[in-house]
Design a protein around this motif. Structure first.
Motif, PDB file in Angstrom:
ATOM      1  N   ILE A  47      12.582 -23.275 -78.447  1.00  0.00           N
ATOM      2  CA  ILE A  47      12.228 -23.986 -79.684  1.00  0.00           C
ATOM      3  C   ILE A  47      12.383 -25.482 -79.460  1.00  0.00           C
ATOM      4  O   ILE A  47      13.368 -25.926 -78.844  1.00  0.00           O
ATOM      5  N   ILE A  48      11.403 -26.227 -79.935  1.00  0.00           N
ATOM      6  CA  ILE A  48      11.455 -27.685 -79.791  1.00  0.00           C
ATOM      7  C   ILE A  48      11.096 -28.331 -81.113  1.00  0.00           C
ATOM      8  O   ILE A  48      10.209 -27.851 -81.830  1.00  0.00           O
ATOM      9  N   ASP A  49      11.819 -29.404 -81.429  1.00  0.00           N
ATOM     10  CA  ASP A  49      11.453 -30.182 -82.614  1.00  0.00           C
ATOM     11  C   ASP A  49      10.623 -31.369 -82.173  1.00  0.00           C
ATOM     12  O   ASP A  49      11.015 -32.116 -81.279  1.00  0.00           O
ATOM     13  N   CYS A  50       9.471 -31.529 -82.825  1.00  0.00           N
ATOM     14  CA  CYS A  50       8.652 -32.701 -82.563  1.00  0.00           C
ATOM     15  C   CYS A  50       8.460 -33.448 -83.880  1.00  0.00           C
ATOM     16  O   CYS A  50       7.441 -33.285 -84.545  1.00  0.00           O
ATOM     17  N   TRP A  51       9.469 -34.219 -84.256  1.00  0.00           N
ATOM     18  CA  TRP A  51       9.298 -35.076 -85.446  1.00  0.00           C
ATOM     19  C   TRP A  51       8.579 -36.358 -85.034  1.00  0.00           C
ATOM     20  O   TRP A  51       8.040 -37.079 -85.858  1.00  0.00           O
ATOM     21  N   MET A  52       8.568 -36.614 -83.715  1.00  0.00           N
ATOM     22  CA  MET A  52       8.107 -37.893 -83.195  1.00  0.00           C
ATOM     23  C   MET A  52       6.590 -38.036 -83.382  1.00  0.00           C
ATOM     24  O   MET A  52       5.821 -37.173 -82.975  1.00  0.00           O
ATOM     25  N   PRO A  53       6.178 -39.155 -83.959  1.00  0.00           N
ATOM     26  CA  PRO A  53       4.749 -39.359 -84.168  1.00  0.00           C
ATOM     27  C   PRO A  53       4.068 -40.079 -83.003  1.00  0.00           C
ATOM     28  O   PRO A  53       2.841 -40.146 -82.957  1.00  0.00           O
ATOM     29  N   ASP A  54       4.859 -40.605 -82.059  1.00  0.00           N
ATOM     30  CA  ASP A  54       4.238 -41.451 -81.020  1.00  0.00           C
ATOM     31  C   ASP A  54       3.401 -40.613 -80.052  1.00  0.00           C
ATOM     32  O   ASP A  54       3.754 -39.478 -79.716  1.00  0.00           O
ATOM     33  N   PRO A  55       2.305 -41.193 -79.603  1.00  0.00           N
ATOM     34  CA  PRO A  55       1.381 -40.451 -78.736  1.00  0.00           C
ATOM     35  C   PRO A  55       2.035 -39.954 -77.451  1.00  0.00           C
ATOM     36  O   PRO A  55       1.770 -38.840 -77.018  1.00  0.00           O
ATOM     37  N   LYS A  56       2.922 -40.756 -76.875  1.00  0.00           N
ATOM     38  CA  LYS A  56       3.489 -40.365 -75.578  1.00  0.00           C
ATOM     39  C   LYS A  56       4.291 -39.059 -75.688  1.00  0.00           C
ATOM     40  O   LYS A  56       4.105 -38.133 -74.896  1.00  0.00           O
ATOM     41  N   SER A  57       5.196 -38.999 -76.681  1.00  0.00           N
ATOM     42  CA  SER A  57       6.019 -37.786 -76.833  1.00  0.00           C
ATOM     43  C   SER A  57       5.134 -36.568 -77.049  1.00  0.00           C
ATOM     44  O   SER A  57       5.352 -35.498 -76.458  1.00  0.00           O
ATOM     45  N   ARG A  58       4.143 -36.729 -77.905  1.00  0.00           N
ATOM     46  CA  ARG A  58       3.278 -35.588 -78.226  1.00  0.00           C
ATOM     47  C   ARG A  58       2.475 -35.140 -77.003  1.00  0.00           C
ATOM     48  O   ARG A  58       2.320 -33.939 -76.762  1.00  0.00           O
ATOM     49  N   ASP A  59       1.993 -36.112 -76.235  1.00  0.00           N
ATOM     50  CA  ASP A  59       1.241 -35.761 -75.023  1.00  0.00           C
ATOM     51  C   ASP A  59       2.131 -35.004 -74.033  1.00  0.00           C
ATOM     52  O   ASP A  59       1.704 -34.049 -73.389  1.00  0.00           O
ATOM     53  N   ILE A  60       3.373 -35.463 -73.925  1.00  0.00           N
ATOM     54  CA  ILE A  60       4.308 -34.811 -72.989  1.00  0.00           C
ATOM     55  C   ILE A  60       4.502 -33.345 -73.393  1.00  0.00           C
ATOM     56  O   ILE A  60       4.418 -32.438 -72.561  1.00  0.00           O
ATOM     57  N   ILE A  61       4.733 -33.137 -74.671  1.00  0.00           N
ATOM     58  CA  ILE A  61       4.970 -31.756 -75.135  1.00  0.00           C
ATOM     59  C   ILE A  61       3.719 -30.905 -74.890  1.00  0.00           C
ATOM     60  O   ILE A  61       3.810 -29.761 -74.428  1.00  0.00           O
ATOM     61  N   GLY A  62       2.557 -31.479 -75.178  1.00  0.00           N
ATOM     62  CA  GLY A  62       1.300 -30.755 -74.948  1.00  0.00           C
ATOM     63  C   GLY A  62       1.150 -30.346 -73.487  1.00  0.00           C
ATOM     64  O   GLY A  62       0.803 -29.201 -73.173  1.00  0.00           O
ATOM     65  N   LYS A  63       1.462 -31.279 -72.587  1.00  0.00           N
ATOM     66  CA  LYS A  63       1.303 -30.974 -71.153  1.00  0.00           C
ATOM     67  C   LYS A  63       2.328 -29.929 -70.694  1.00  0.00           C
ATOM     68  O   LYS A  63       2.011 -29.056 -69.899  1.00  0.00           O
ATOM     69  N   ALA A  64       3.539 -30.047 -71.232  1.00  0.00           N
ATOM     70  CA  ALA A  64       4.582 -29.097 -70.811  1.00  0.00           C
ATOM     71  C   ALA A  64       4.296 -27.688 -71.328  1.00  0.00           C
ATOM     72  O   ALA A  64       4.689 -26.705 -70.706  1.00  0.00           O
ATOM     73  N   MET A  65       3.609 -27.603 -72.466  1.00  0.00           N
ATOM     74  CA  MET A  65       3.353 -26.277 -73.046  1.00  0.00           C
ATOM     75  C   MET A  65       2.051 -25.671 -72.540  1.00  0.00           C
ATOM     76  O   MET A  65       1.774 -24.506 -72.804  1.00  0.00           O
ATOM     77  N   LYS A  66       1.256 -26.462 -71.867  1.00  0.00           N
ATOM     78  CA  LYS A  66      -0.058 -25.985 -71.433  1.00  0.00           C
ATOM     79  C   LYS A  66       0.100 -24.741 -70.555  1.00  0.00           C
ATOM     80  O   LYS A  66       0.870 -24.733 -69.603  1.00  0.00           O
ATOM     81  N   GLY A  67      -0.607 -23.699 -70.927  1.00  0.00           N
ATOM     82  CA  GLY A  67      -0.530 -22.465 -70.139  1.00  0.00           C
ATOM     83  C   GLY A  67       0.627 -21.568 -70.544  1.00  0.00           C
ATOM     84  O   GLY A  67       0.702 -20.423 -70.104  1.00  0.00           O
ATOM     85  N   ASN A  68       1.566 -22.097 -71.316  1.00  0.00           N
ATOM     86  CA  ASN A  68       2.654 -21.224 -71.782  1.00  0.00           C
ATOM     87  C   ASN A  68       3.022 -21.528 -73.238  1.00  0.00           C
ATOM     88  O   ASN A  68       4.193 -21.527 -73.613  1.00  0.00           O
ATOM     89  N   ARG A  69       1.988 -21.798 -74.011  1.00  0.00           N
ATOM     90  CA  ARG A  69       2.189 -22.103 -75.434  1.00  0.00           C
ATOM     91  C   ARG A  69       3.011 -21.021 -76.125  1.00  0.00           C
ATOM     92  O   ARG A  69       3.838 -21.308 -76.992  1.00  0.00           O
ATOM     93  N   GLU A  70       2.776 -19.759 -75.740  1.00  0.00           N
ATOM     94  CA  GLU A  70       3.435 -18.649 -76.440  1.00  0.00           C
ATOM     95  C   GLU A  70       4.940 -18.603 -76.160  1.00  0.00           C
ATOM     96  O   GLU A  70       5.680 -17.891 -76.827  1.00  0.00           O
ATOM     97  N   ASN A  71       5.394 -19.393 -75.175  1.00  0.00           N
ATOM     98  CA  ASN A  71       6.835 -19.400 -74.880  1.00  0.00           C
ATOM     99  C   ASN A  71       7.607 -20.414 -75.725  1.00  0.00           C
ATOM    100  O   ASN A  71       8.809 -20.561 -75.561  1.00  0.00           O
ATOM    101  N   TRP A  72       6.895 -21.143 -76.561  1.00  0.00           N
ATOM    102  CA  TRP A  72       7.560 -22.165 -77.364  1.00  0.00           C
ATOM    103  C   TRP A  72       7.303 -21.977 -78.856  1.00  0.00           C
ATOM    104  O   TRP A  72       6.195 -21.625 -79.262  1.00  0.00           O
ATOM    105  N   PHE A  73       8.334 -22.220 -79.657  1.00  0.00           N
ATOM    106  CA  PHE A  73       8.171 -22.381 -81.104  1.00  0.00           C
ATOM    107  C   PHE A  73       8.299 -23.875 -81.383  1.00  0.00           C
ATOM    108  O   PHE A  73       9.293 -24.500 -80.972  1.00  0.00           O
TER     109      PHE A  73
END
Ligand code: SF4
Ligand code: SF4
Length: 385
Positions: A47-73
């Protein structure tokens, strides 16, 4: 080490006890942060909290979850917006909608598991939200499946309790640590943690509104995920902690996970070592987790005489669940009349306070000097058995 998972209230999601607070991701090169999230996932964090609105944080989370989206809430927030290179908290739809759409795009996903009504700290604010375009948007996202569950983030127990009672939220992101738990509702948290703070009698045991909130969450099956579990790291430093003693990450995590309703502690990670330190909780010994002895003997402020429901007084010769009885007693005595819900919880206990034989053996084991036998007598009188 095996991660334990808890069911996050009525969302039914099985979340890891240790979660990921994403706010430090943007402090590092993108590759490093992507790697850190993957490392956390390998350790069982889901589980990860993404309250952050900045593009960099969001891009990082997107890249880290790519291919394993179902492993994260993912906890995503409505109203934490990015405007002209800065975080802006606003309920205005001209900010909220694009910011939420940006979240989906950058996370490379078409759904958010937990859609949070962001940062509601006053009852007035909560009331003002009802029927607003903002709330209609949150509901629309729920109805069309873009968010799977509705949650809320708050630091204020009164406001959070109002939202829980409304039946509208399924989970709550709340700040929980032993220092905040002593604060009355409406207290400025920054003041407590600021350099100019001086200990005084405002800190006098666990604040009852907070204790009530945790109980309410349990009753309404609203799961709590925890933010600020380390009070911004200040609890690790005896010179900056309001207690004048240092706690370890494992002790802070244990404190939060011991509150009613709490299912996951979201830790802000900078390094893999910090992930390891937090995940170590899963295999820590009872003495490593023991926050109670540390706080019970704290030089600046102690919880002396106040029950923290830690359970150190066990075993009881009459087999009473002393911590539970104390909890119901406290919850009952802060109101003019004993609430029915508290009474029925008490009455469902297998053994009642009236069965205490007054041996006081438990008192020697209580790190907080609670006069347990006397409290059992009072509880028996209050509840009538
Ligand atoms: S004093 Fe009462 S609560 Fe404590 S151990 Fe004896 S019987 Fe149990
Ligand atoms: S009575 Fe003391 S040892 Fe027992 S649960 Fe309360 S604080 Fe802990």
């Amino acid at each position: 080490m095996t991660m334990r998972y808890r069911t996050l209230g009525k969302t039914g999601l099985k979340v890891s006890e240790i979660g990921f607070g994403g706010e430090w991701l943007e402090r590092h090169p993108e590759e490093e942060s992507v790697e850190l999230m993957k490392y956390a996932s390998e350790k069982g964090i889901n589980i990860i909290d993404c309250w952050m609105p900045d593009p960099k944080s969001r891009d990082i989370i997107g890249k880290a979850m790519k291919g394993n989206r179902e492993n994260w809430f993912v906890q995503g927030h409505f109203g934490a917006n990015w405007h002209e290179g800065q975080y802006v908290r606003s309920r205005e739809m001209k900010y909220v909608r694009p910011s939420f759409e940006d979240l989906l795009t950058r996370l490379q996903t078409d759904y958010i598991d937990l859609g949070l009504i962001h940062y509601v700290d006053t009852v007035e604010d909560w009331n003002a939200l009802q029927g607003s375009d903002y709330m209609k948007y949150v509901m629309e996202m729920k109805e069309n499946g873009t968010i799977r569950h509705i949650g809320m983030s708050s630091h204020d127990p009164k406001t959070a309790a109002t939202a829980v009672r409304s039946g509208l939220i399924e989970m709550l992101l709340f700040s929980v640590n032993p220092a905040f738990d002593m604060l009355p509702s409406g207290q400025d948290l920054d003041e407590l943690l600021g350099d100019g703070f001086h200990y005084d009698d405002r800190l006098a045991g666990i604040n009852t509104e907070r204790a009530q909130l945790y109980m309410l969450c349990e009753e309404y099956d609203v799961g709590i995920t925890v933010m600020k579990g380390f009070a911004g790291g200040r609890l690790f430093d005896k010179n900056r902690s309001p207690f004048g003693v240092e706690l370890t990450p494992v002790q802070c995590i244990h404190y939060a996970l011991s509150r009613l309703g709490v299912d996951s502690v979201l830790c802000g990670f900078d390094t893999k070592e910090q992930v390891d330190e937090a995940v170590h909780y899963e295999e820590a010994s009872e003495s490593e987790k023991d926050y109670a002895s540390v706080l019970g003997n704290a030089p600046l402020h102690s919880y002396r005489g106040e029950c923290t429901y830690c359970g150190h007084c066990k075993p009881c010769v009459a087999n009473l669940d002393i911590a539970m009885i104390n909890k119901f007693y406290d919850l009952a005595t802060i109101q003019p009349e004993v609430p029915e819900s508290v009474r029925s919880h008490y009455l469902s206990l297998e053994r009642k306070a009236s069965e205490c034989v007054g041996c006081r053996q438990c008192e020697a084991r209580c790190p907080f000097g609670v006069p347990i036998a006397d409290r059992m007598t009072k509880a028996a009188e209050l509840f009538g058995e």
